[in-house]
Design a protein around this motif. Structure first.
Motif, PDB file in Angstrom:
ATOM      1  N   THR A  59     -12.718 -33.055  65.774  1.00  0.00           N
ATOM      2  CA  THR A  59     -12.435 -31.634  65.615  1.00  0.00           C
ATOM      3  C   THR A  59     -11.472 -31.114  66.680  1.00  0.00           C
ATOM      4  O   THR A  59     -10.780 -30.126  66.451  1.00  0.00           O
ATOM      5  N   ARG A  85     -19.213 -29.502  72.283  1.00  0.00           N
ATOM      6  CA  ARG A  85     -17.964 -28.799  71.957  1.00  0.00           C
ATOM      7  C   ARG A  85     -17.256 -28.293  73.222  1.00  0.00           C
ATOM      8  O   ARG A  85     -16.033 -28.390  73.342  1.00  0.00           O
ATOM      9  N   VAL A  98     -20.200 -31.567  68.119  1.00  0.00           N
ATOM     10  CA  VAL A  98     -19.265 -31.751  67.015  1.00  0.00           C
ATOM     11  C   VAL A  98     -18.560 -33.092  67.193  1.00  0.00           C
ATOM     12  O   VAL A  98     -18.481 -33.632  68.303  1.00  0.00           O
ATOM     13  N   GLN A 100      -6.160 -25.126  60.911  1.00  0.00           N
ATOM     14  CA  GLN A 100      -7.212 -25.204  61.928  1.00  0.00           C
ATOM     15  C   GLN A 100      -6.601 -25.238  63.322  1.00  0.00           C
ATOM     16  O   GLN A 100      -7.079 -24.565  64.243  1.00  0.00           O
TER      17      GLN A 100
END
Length: 748
Positions: free
Chosen positions: A283, A316, A279, A6
């Motif tokens: 993340t 985000r 989010v 990721q």
């Protein structure tokens, strides 16, 4: 996809943004914005370190040095510098592209060209940058030397903000859009049926008018042909009305089904859209702790890095804008807070430097903190650098707060030498610049008894957020649920007065605290709508600068609503941060907890010891009832965040675990008393069923209330959960927060 994949996927996009921006800046006509070019190289270096790409980090570090010297006028941007820069950018691009296959090799020519520009007389293998790439295998000429572009068309278009979104999220949003489009044609069918119904109604009206004319002209007395015609017309009208009634009923039923389909599709579309924007902080910030530990190891240090609040949902775009500044701040804490183990032990500190990253939503603000227990800010060095750079006038004396604002100036640094971590004076400048661009602020402060804190305070972007709906002065208002520590009812007789203001004592954490009571209606100039002497509904409100008890006329509900911008006129910006829509068209203002506390002017609790009451617990005192603690166990960040928000808004203290094994270990360790467990069933390592079975097998937890809340709603699963010893079994498909709170209330 694991976390490294990721991070690499995100870096693959991010590094292209920096490379393209640097190339465009060098190719554009007119003066180069060296501040932005330097910042791009600086950010690229930090991002490369975060994903563990030492060759990219080393080349970026030398680019950073070259740009710094050109910006300071110590070296011209000549043909050699341009060629070395483009060679370095191309080598980085090729290396990152090959990293996915595991065949990446960084040729030495890029570092050699940069070293030649920085110090033409130095041996090629003696520069620090060359040594720093020793961990990367030397490459053959597998990547051909790039051609240096000589001309380029300048771009007059403004830079666009880039939002990095996973492809799967875009696909989900696309499917949701198609789902909504598929049900919209049903609205056209309903329109056709309504038109047909209207035509039938017009025909019936004409028949009624005909019957009325016949009635007006018919004679009274014997049956006539006109009377027979009237009866016939009335019969036809009755038949038509019956048919019209049936058609209207069918139409209503069909319309209800179509509306339900549209609402379902629209809700799915809304949820998928919001999922792109909102989010968990994990993340973006999830890999930073490891990156800081790697930086410390590379510098021969040991550091203990912890994170808190990474499950907080944040816009985000805001997270991505904050990624580089937070990494700069962590690097700054490591560089300026580091001390030798001997010095730390002399001051009574652990041998390793401790750095903590905290993320918290406080009311309508996002608060990020980077805290360390290092040496703390060197005010003497800061003042000396400030005077040397002309930021402090001769003879001028600055307070500590003003001195601690100086490190945010561009180029300000107290480091004695430039290394991979600090010394250029750009880290905190970038931090402040980004905070201002997000309409927030950043503050540097000394911690007690030692260490430094760097605090970001930023407005939360508009999104769907849980809010507490209250009524005051005949109007309804919304409060961010995260600012509501507890909901309670106060008896007027229990209030007392301090300095002319009402106060109340409330139990908290085994002690009693005294909080000022603020009447919301009075703060807003609306007055109170409660009956004289009635019980007072109140919210224990927390802001960034204190707490109070906010008295209202009525506590209504906790809902997750879209928080829109505040009205442009007619609202106090110090008190109002947004608007929500209640029902179909009723707006309600979202109030800022800090604004309310500031208006009260009496922020902060005052601890009060419980008064002796005589012999209730054998020691002459009555123990205060503490706030119930609930352990939420779920491997889904979204579910944990939702449940935590609901329970905290209801007044509970909440701790979270990511699976059954972590929950079992924490309970056995007795870190804190837990009054009830809410657990999912499907979890890694130890399922919810396994957790219930393990707890019921231990005497200490045999009677601990356990609620299983899961998507597994089959009768066999429900029966199994209850047979193992769960006190309640709720399904997520029919999730109702009232049912959850009622169930917990009954068990406690």
């Amino acid at each position: 996809m694991d976390i490294r994949q990721q991070l690499l996927a995100a870096f693959e996009i991010e590094h292209r943004e920096h490379l393209d921006a640097i190339r465009a800046a060098l190719a554009a006509e007119g003066p180069v914005d060296w501040h932005d070019v330097f910042r791009r190289a600086h950010s690229l270096k930090g991002a490369a370190r975060a994903v563990d790409l030492p060759p990219v980090e080393a080349v970026s570090h030398q680019l950073e040095t070259l740009f710094e010297r050109i910006s300071a006028g110590q070296r011209p941007l000549d043909r050699a510098a341009r060629a070395a820069t483009h060679l370095a950018l191309d080598r980085i691009e090729a290396y990152v592209a090959a990293s996915a296959s595991g065949q990446a090799r960084m040729p030495e020519d890029a570092l050699a060209a940069l070293d030649a520009c920085l110090d033409p007389d130095a041996p090629r293998d003696s520069t620090p940058a060359a040594v720093s790439t020793a961990s990367a295998p030397a490459a053959t000429a597998s990547v051909p030397p790039p051609s240096v572009p000589t001309t380029a068309e300048p771009s007059n278009e403004p830079a666009q903000a880039v939002l990095r979104i996973p492809a799967a999220a875009v696909e989900s949003l696309s499917r949701a859009s198609h789902g909504l489009w598929a049900v919209l044609p049903g609205q056209g069918t309903i329109s056709e049926r309504i038109a047909h119904l209207s035509a039938n109604a017009i025909a019936l009206r004409r028949r009624t008018e005909t019957a009325r004319r016949v009635t007006d002209t018919s004679s009274v007395g014997a049956e006539t042909s006109e009377t027979a015609a009237l009866r016939q017309a009335l019969a036809e009208i009755e038949t038509g009305l019956a048919a019209l009634s049936r058609e209207a009923a069918d139409l209503a039923q069909g319309h209800k089904a179509v509306v339900l389909s549209v609402e379902t599709a629209a809700r799915r579309l809304r949820e998928e859209s919001e999922r792109l924007a909102l989010v968990p902080a994990e993340t973006v910030f999830g890999g930073l702790a490891r990156a800081v530990r790697d930086m410390a190891r590379a510098d021969g240090q040991e550091v203990d890095v912890t994170t808190r609040g990474l499950d907080v949902p944040v816009d985000r775009a805001m997270l991505q804008a904050l990624k580089d500044p937070v990494l700069h701040a962590l690097r700054n804490a490591l560089s300026h807070g580091a001390e030798s183990p001997e010095i730390r032990q002399r001051h009574g500190k652990p041998a390793s430097l401790s750095i903590t990253l905290t993320v918290e939503a406080q009311g309508s603000r996002l608060v990020l903190g980077i805290h360390d227990d290092g040496r703390g800010p060197d005010l003497t060095a800061i003042e000396a650098t400030g005077r040397e750079r002309g930021l402090i006038a001769p003879g001028e004396s600055l307070e500590e707060e003003a001195l601690l604002a100086l490190p945010f100036e561009p180029g300000f640094s107290t480091a004695e030498a430039v290394d991979a971590l600090s010394g250029r004076g750009m880290g905190l400048s970038v931090v402040a610049e980004v905070a201002r661009s997000l309409h927030g602020q950043v503050q540097l402060a000394r911690r007690q008894p030692y260490g430094t804190s760097l605090i970001f305070t930023l407005p939360l972007s508009a999104a769907r957020r849980p809010v507490l709906i209250v009524a005051a002065g005949g109007n309804r208002f919304a409060l961010p649920s995260g600012a509501a520590e507890a909901l309670m009812r106060l008896e007027p007789a229990s209030l007392s007065t301090v300095a002319g203001c009402p106060v109340a004592q409330v139990a908290e954490g085994g002690e009693t605290v005294t909080l000022f009571v603020a009447e919301l209606g009075d703060l807003l100039g609306l007055g109170s709508g409660r009956a004289e002497g009635a019980t007072i509904p109140a919210v224990r409100l927390r802001g960034t600068r204190g707490r109070c008890l906010l008295a209202v006329d009525r506590l209504e509900d906790v809902r997750t609503l879209l928080v829109l911008p505040a009205p442009p006129i007619g609202s106090d910006p110090a008190l109002v941060t947004g608007t929500v829509i209640l029902g179909t068209d009723t707006p309600a203002l979202v109030l800022d907890p800090d604004g309310l506390i500031d208006r009260l002017g009496r922020a902060g609790p005052r601890a009060v010891r419980p008064r002796p009451k005589g012999g209730e617990d054998g020691n002459g005192t009555i123990p205060e009832k503490r706030r119930s603690t609930i352990l939420v166990v779920d491997d889904s960040i979204t579910t944990r965040t939702l449940e935590k928000s609901i329970l905290e808004a209801a007044g509970y203290r909440v701790i979270v675990c990511v699976d059954g094994q972590e929950a079992l270990d924490r309970l056995r360790a007795r870190i804190e008393p837990v009054d009830l467990v809410v657990a999912d069933v499907e979890m890694p390592r130890l399922t919810g069923f396994g957790l219930v079975e393990a707890l019921r097998a231990e005497e200490d937890f045999a009677r601990l209330p356990i609620v299983l809340m899961t998507s597994r709603g089959d009768e066999e699963d429900v029966a199994r959960g209850l047979e193992l010893g769960a006190d309640a079994y709720l399904t997520k498909q029919k999730f109702d927060q009232r049912e959850l709170l009622d169930t917990i209330g009954q068990l406690l």
